[in-house]
Design a protein around this motif. Structure first.
Motif, short mmCIF file in Angstrom:
data_model
loop_
_atom_site.label_atom_id
_atom_site.label_comp_id
_atom_site.label_asym_id
_atom_site.label_seq_id
_atom_site.Cartn_x
_atom_site.Cartn_y
_atom_site.Cartn_z
N SER A 157 0.82 -1.21 0.00
CA SER A 157 0.00 0.00 0.00
C SER A 157 0.85 1.26 0.00
CB SER A 157 -0.93 0.01 1.21
OG SER A 157 -0.21 0.17 2.41
N SER A 160 0.21 3.29 -2.93
CA SER A 160 -1.02 4.07 -2.83
C SER A 160 -0.86 5.24 -1.87
CB SER A 160 -2.17 3.16 -2.35
OG SER A 160 -2.41 2.12 -3.27
N SER A 279 -5.20 5.13 -6.28
CA SER A 279 -4.54 4.65 -5.07
C SER A 279 -5.52 4.40 -3.94
CB SER A 279 -3.49 5.66 -4.62
OG SER A 279 -2.56 5.87 -5.66
#
Length: 440
Positions: A157, A160, A279
């Motif tokens: 992540s 993102s 994202s």
């Protein structure tokens, strides 16, 4: 009788099961921040790409070439992860790499030419290449193999988070203070991270710490021949799958602001800030998908289902959506298709990493992931340059970007189907670890 010198664990290690979970998650967060910096360095190039085209007078294919050569160097660097982990401690090697990243930002600030751009991005790629496997290794050292999906998702992540938190800031700096300010900002952030790393890092108990040359741990699993790991059907098919998804990730990082600006008609500031939209979808997919994966794994569901089958099906769905992008005439509709198609597919990245880490003995994790992530980076080598060629050859830039995303969607969907057919971590773990070990 075996001496205590030979049987005692390396200094600084923690007994598995007695570690502080607060410390485990705090250090995981620190490593996620480093990965955010890593992706911020990549995102900065995409955000300033149109400004570089204007100032340096270069074509879309040249911008794509720089992006692809970055990932060529990134791929080469990835093969050194195992050696660096053997030669240096995780504390030392990650701080050295972070400092090199910061320094690589600066040449373009003082001498903006296409040649300097090319060399500085390749130096950055070479230094970032081994970091992915080393960051994963450091993180996995604090988490048991059965619960690495969610920590891996936090790392995945980072792409993102960098686009949500850093991209709007870098876009604002680029528009208001000039594109060089975005590079200076990333260099400063990298140096600040090093300060916290040197004060707080400690290796966890689930992957062996770097020990003295004479130390022997009688409980350590024996090493296995590398080719037994690398030639498993799980490793090979998962490598093709993550490479196809990583091609999509790198095209988004390199080209999405340009697509939004020259293809869909948004302003330069809007386009840089809108890099955060896919994202958000990716972050929801990563966190939700891996939390569910770890929970199902804890309840006894097979690794093949939770780390291979379910995410591969998500990739097929996302790839199918991207395939229809050229037929979408609405700008908001195109943004939605790219965002959702990207978001549902990226969940495969942390879950495939966790699946591959299951196959090998713990002390070979860094080397295995280094090779796996280097192969993944081949997608980044191909994606940005081919996208630039497609855009230059298309009737309009918007159509060119849409066709590039269509090709990426088709490739990832086919790779996911092959992974569904061939990958099985539990089968390959038994086959690999049941082999005769290499002499120590």
């Amino acid at each position: 009788m075996v001496s205590s010198k030979l049987t005692s664990p390396p200094a600084g290690t923690v007994t598995p099961g007695t570690e502080s979970r607060r410390k485990a998650w705090s250090l995981t967060a620190l490593l996620v921040v480093l990965y955010v910096v890593n992706y911020g360095d990549k995102a900065a190039f995409g955000i300033i790409a149109q400004s570089l085209k204007d100032e340096l007078g270069i074509s879309a294919s040249q911008v794509g070439l720089v992006g692809s050569l970055f990932f060529f160097a990134f791929t080469v660097g990835g093969f050194f992860a195992g050696a660096l982990n053997k030669w240096l401690s995780l504390r030392t090697v990650l701080i050295v790499l972070a400092i090199v990243w910061a320094l690589a930002m600066l040449p373009m600030v003082f001498a903006a030419t296409f040649g300097v751009l090319l060399v500085s991005r390749m130096v950055l790629g070479l230094a970032e290449g081994p970091s992915s496997a080393l960051i994963h290794t450091a993180t996995y050292s604090w988490h048991t193999p059965g619960r690495r999906g969610f920590p891996g998702a936090l790392l995945a992540s980072a792409a993102s988070i960098s686009k949500i938190a850093l991209a709007p800031l870098l876009a604002y700096l680029s528009v208001t203070l000039g594109w060089r300010s975005a590079l200076v900002a990333m260099a400063v952030i990298g140096v600040v991270w090093c300060f916290f790393w040197t004060r707080h890092w400690e290796v966890g108990p689930y992957i062996p710490a770097k020990a003295s040359k004479d130390a022997v741990d009688p409980n350590e699993e024996p090493r296995v021949p590398w080719h037994k790991i690398l030639l498993t059907r799980t490793f090979i098919s998962a490598a093709f799958l993550v490479a196809s998804i990583y091609a999509l990730v790198t095209v988004v990082l390199t080209w999405l602001p340009s697509y939004f600006e020259v293809g869909l008609g948004y302003s330069r500031l809007q386009s840089g800030s809108m890099l955060a939209i896919p994202s958000v979808a990716g972050l929801i997919s990563l966190i939700g998908g891996t939390l569910l994966s770890d929970r199902l794994s804890a309840r006894g569901w097979s690794s093949r289902f939770v780390r291979i089958a379910a995410p591969s099906i998500c990739v097929v769905i996302g790839g199918g959506m991207l395939f229809f992008l050229p037929s979408i005439s609405s700008s908001p509709g195109a943004v939605a298709i790219v965002s959702i198609g990207y978001g549902v597919g990226v969940v495969v990245l942390p879950l495939c990493n966790a699946a591959v880490s299951e196959i090998c003995p713990p002390q070979q994790t860094a080397g295995t992931l280094g090779i796996f992530l280097a192969l993944m980076a081949i997608g980044g080598l191909v994606g940005p340059y081919v996208t630039g060629l497609i855009v230059d050859a298309a009737a309009t830039p918007g159509l060119g970007y849409a066709k590039a995303f269509q090709a990426l969607g088709l490739t990832s969907a086919v790779s996911a189907v092959l992974t569904l057919i061939f990958a099985d971590p539990e089968r390959d773990k038994s086959a690999v670890r049941g082999r005769v070990a290499l002499p120590q």
